[in-house]
Write an enzyme that holds these catalytic residues in place. Structure first.
Site, PDB file in Angstrom:
ATOM      1  CD  GLU A 132      -9.074  17.703 -38.868  1.00  0.00           C
ATOM      2  OE1 GLU A 132      -9.258  16.489 -39.029  1.00  0.00           O
ATOM      3  OE2 GLU A 132      -9.144  18.525 -39.796  1.00  0.00           O
ATOM      4  CG  ASN A 158      -7.314  16.692 -45.102  1.00  0.00           C
ATOM      5  OD1 ASN A 158      -7.834  17.644 -45.691  1.00  0.00           O
ATOM      6  ND2 ASN A 158      -7.539  15.435 -45.420  1.00  0.00           N
ATOM      7  CE  LYS A 199     -10.847  17.458 -48.597  1.00  0.00           C
ATOM      8  NZ  LYS A 199     -11.222  17.754 -47.277  1.00  0.00           N
ATOM      9  CG  ASN A 204      -1.961  -1.135   1.119  1.00  0.00           C
ATOM     10  OD1 ASN A 204      -2.020  -1.837   0.113  1.00  0.00           O
ATOM     11  ND2 ASN A 204      -2.742  -1.312   2.171  1.00  0.00           N
ATOM     12  CG  HIS A 260     -20.658  36.930 -30.694  1.00  0.00           C
ATOM     13  ND1 HIS A 260     -21.449  36.392 -29.695  1.00  0.00           N
ATOM     14  CD2 HIS A 260     -20.327  38.175 -30.268  1.00  0.00           C
ATOM     15  CE1 HIS A 260     -21.611  37.281 -28.734  1.00  0.00           C
ATOM     16  NE2 HIS A 260     -20.934  38.367 -29.048  1.00  0.00           N
ATOM     17  CB  SER A 277      -7.857  13.177 -49.299  1.00  0.00           C
ATOM     18  OG  SER A 277      -8.839  12.354 -49.906  1.00  0.00           O
ATOM     19  CE  LYS A 280      -0.859   1.228  -9.715  1.00  0.00           C
ATOM     20  NZ  LYS A 280      -2.143   1.324  -8.929  1.00  0.00           N
TER      21      LYS A 280
HETATM   22  N1  ARG Z   1      -1.722  -3.325  -7.488  1.00  0.00           N
HETATM   23  C1  ARG Z   1      -2.121  -2.654  -6.305  1.00  0.00           C
HETATM   24  C2  ARG Z   1      -2.573  -1.239  -6.642  1.00  0.00           C
HETATM   25  O1  ARG Z   1      -2.247  -0.769  -7.653  1.00  0.00           O
HETATM   26  C3  ARG Z   1      -0.975  -2.600  -5.356  1.00  0.00           C
HETATM   27  C4  ARG Z   1      -1.411  -2.492  -3.924  1.00  0.00           C
HETATM   28  C5  ARG Z   1      -1.976  -3.742  -3.461  1.00  0.00           C
HETATM   29  N2  ARG Z   1      -2.360  -3.663  -2.098  1.00  0.00           N
HETATM   30  C6  ARG Z   1      -3.266  -4.523  -1.591  1.00  0.00           C
HETATM   31  N3  ARG Z   1      -3.561  -4.358  -0.359  1.00  0.00           N
HETATM   32  N4  ARG Z   1      -3.845  -5.408  -2.345  1.00  0.00           N
HETATM   33  O2  ARG Z   1      -3.286  -0.604  -5.907  1.00  0.00           O
END
Ligand code: ARG
Length: 461
Positions: free
Chosen positions: A290, A285, A283, A110, A156, A277, A325
């Site tokens: 974009e 572009n 063209k 953690n 505008h 194109s 992530k």
């Molecule tokens: N892959 C987990 C995450 O991205 C890592 C932490 C995992 N911790 C746990 N208590 N399962 O959050």
């Protein structure tokens, strides 16, 4: 599957559960950060006497080798592992034996993942800051060259008053300069080290959190272990800064697309930044602009997803947070791809100053100045507004600009007009007279350009 637990379980994890839970396919992007964090943690454990000097050395060297081998392609990150943290620890233990098993002393995944994400976001902030500076430099260079390139300013999307190209793009300089400042601000706020928070309640080992913080370039350790493992506000702050960068890039892209269109022809996109194109040979572009505009959607999406994911999660760590992530990596990569491409496109596009000037002249952008002219001759502004309105109507009918009318024609509409009107409403005068702070007049612009120059050289230090 290679899992980090077992003792408490009487049955293997179901394969589908394992796969759903695993993050290795995407969190392997954190390898560099994970190894940096583990190296600092091992050094600190050594310094505190929790690991021997030999164990520390074996771990530190083993970690460096893993990074080297993955980066050189001799070691593959296998999806047999649940996440990048398990991969590193298991590979280390496989390679150096017993000391590898001691690396996780006083640490939880953690605080480990909270650290990795912080390091990743901090690296991203540093890179994006540099990319913003390059764009700011490109805008600055063009501003210096275009203080006398007249063009219509719009409200505008209707021609309103004349400005210069330098003034128009100067607006974007301000926006990206604030974006740059936002990156600096959020980087400073995120620069506290969560390592040592453990699973949620710190640890009984006498860890030196100041040491790991300083080894990893943080200002200090975080101050509450539960907060350290359970908030991702720094991710959200970064995503929100990226969303604003993209909002600015997107508006700028939209203008460049308009300016490059056959109708405007204010600019011409360089061939190297244009696409053709498959069917229409004529063209050319503006796909890059974009795409930059289009990719804004996914960056906004990342911000909204992250805000929603974090809403209502009780303290402390919950697996929901693993969802931070992919979208964060995607938003960062999108920004890192868009900024330099946009800068290149902007730097190489060709301006058509004559077309811009003609467009400003034919659009009655000097109508306000014509009214001001009458005011200077004693006509109340409201009446002057009416006179010029009638004048514009007459010109629209005739298909000409105000300055194309003869003095006789002008006098028929108001006897107050004299020969000095032509000079008073020339584009040059209309722009030149606007010299209050922030206005497009050359003197005012010159001051801004000097300030920008000073800002940019201060950033380079
Ligand atoms: N892959 C987990 C995450 O991205 C890592 C932490 C995992 N911790 C746990 N208590 N399962 O959050």
């Amino acid at each position: 599957m290679a899992q980090l637990w077992g003792g408490r379980f009487t049955k293997e994890t179901d394969q589908a559960v394992y796969d759903f839970n695993a993050s290795i396919l995407f969190d392997q992007k954190l390898l560099r950060q994970d190894i940096a964090g583990s190296t600092a943690h091992a050094k600190m454990l050594g310094a505190c006497g929790i690991l021997t000097a030999e164990e520390t050395e074996a771990i530190v060297n083993g970690l460096a080798d893993i990074l080297h081998d993955v980066e050189s392609g001799t070691l593959e990150i296998s999806s047999r592992f649940e996440d990048v943290h398990s991969f590193v620890e298991a590979t280390l233990t496989e390679r150096i034996g017993e000391p590898g098993k001691k690396l996780h002393t006083g640490r939880s995944r953690n605080d480990q993942v909270a650290l990795d994400m912080r390091l990743y976001c901090r690296d991203a902030a540093d890179e994006i800051k540099e990319l913003l500076l390059e764009l700011l430099r490109a805008i600055h260079n063009r501003m210096k060259e275009t203080t006398e390139v007249f063009m219509p300013g719009f409200t505008h999307l209707q021609k309103a008053q004349p400005v210069t190209f330098a003034h128009h793009i100067g607006a974007y300089f301000e926006m990206f300069r604030r974006d740059y400042g936002r990156i600096l601000d959020l980087r400073a706020r995120m620069n506290e080290c969560p390592l040592g928070a453990g699973a949620l309640a710190g640890t009984t080992y006498p860890l030196d959190r100041e040491m790991t913080a300083s080894l990893l370039g943080f200002d200090c350790p975080t101050r509450n272990s539960m907060d350290s493992v359970s908030d991702r506000d720094y991710v959200i702050e970064l995503l929100s800064a990226l969303a604003l960068i993209h909002m600015h890039l997107s508006r700028f892209s939209e203008e460049i697309i308009l300016w490059n269109s056959n109708e405007y022809r204010f600019i011409e996109m360089d061939d190297g930044f244009s696409t053709g194109s498959s069917i229409m040979p004529q063209k050319k572009n503006p796909d890059i602009a974009e795409l930059v505009r289009g990719k804004t959607g996914r960056v906004y999406g990342a911000l909204m997803s992250m805000l929603t994911t974090m809403k209502g999660i009780p303290l402390a760590y919950n697996k929901d947070m693993q969802e931070d992530k992919e979208l964060t990596f995607d938003a960062i990569e999108t920004t890192k791809a868009c900024l330099p491409l946009f800068t290149g496109m902007f730097e190489t596009m060709k301006l058509n100053p004559e077309v811009m000037k003609r467009s400003a002249m034919l659009g009655f952008t000097n109508a306000t100045d014509a009214a001001d002219y009458l005011v200077r001759k004693g006509v109340p502004f409201r009446d002057a507004h009416g006179v010029i309105g009638r004048l514009v109507l007459y010109c629209i009918d005739k298909g000409c600009a105000i300055e194309d009318l003869s003095l006789e024609e002008l006098k028929r509409i108001s006897p107050v007009f004299e020969d000095d009107l032509y000079d008073a409403i020339s584009l040059e005068t209309c722009v030149e007279k606007r010299n209050t702070i922030g206005a497009p007049g050359k003197t005012a612009m010159q001051k801004v350009i000097e300030e920008n120059e000073a800002f940019l050289s201060a950033c380079e230090k």
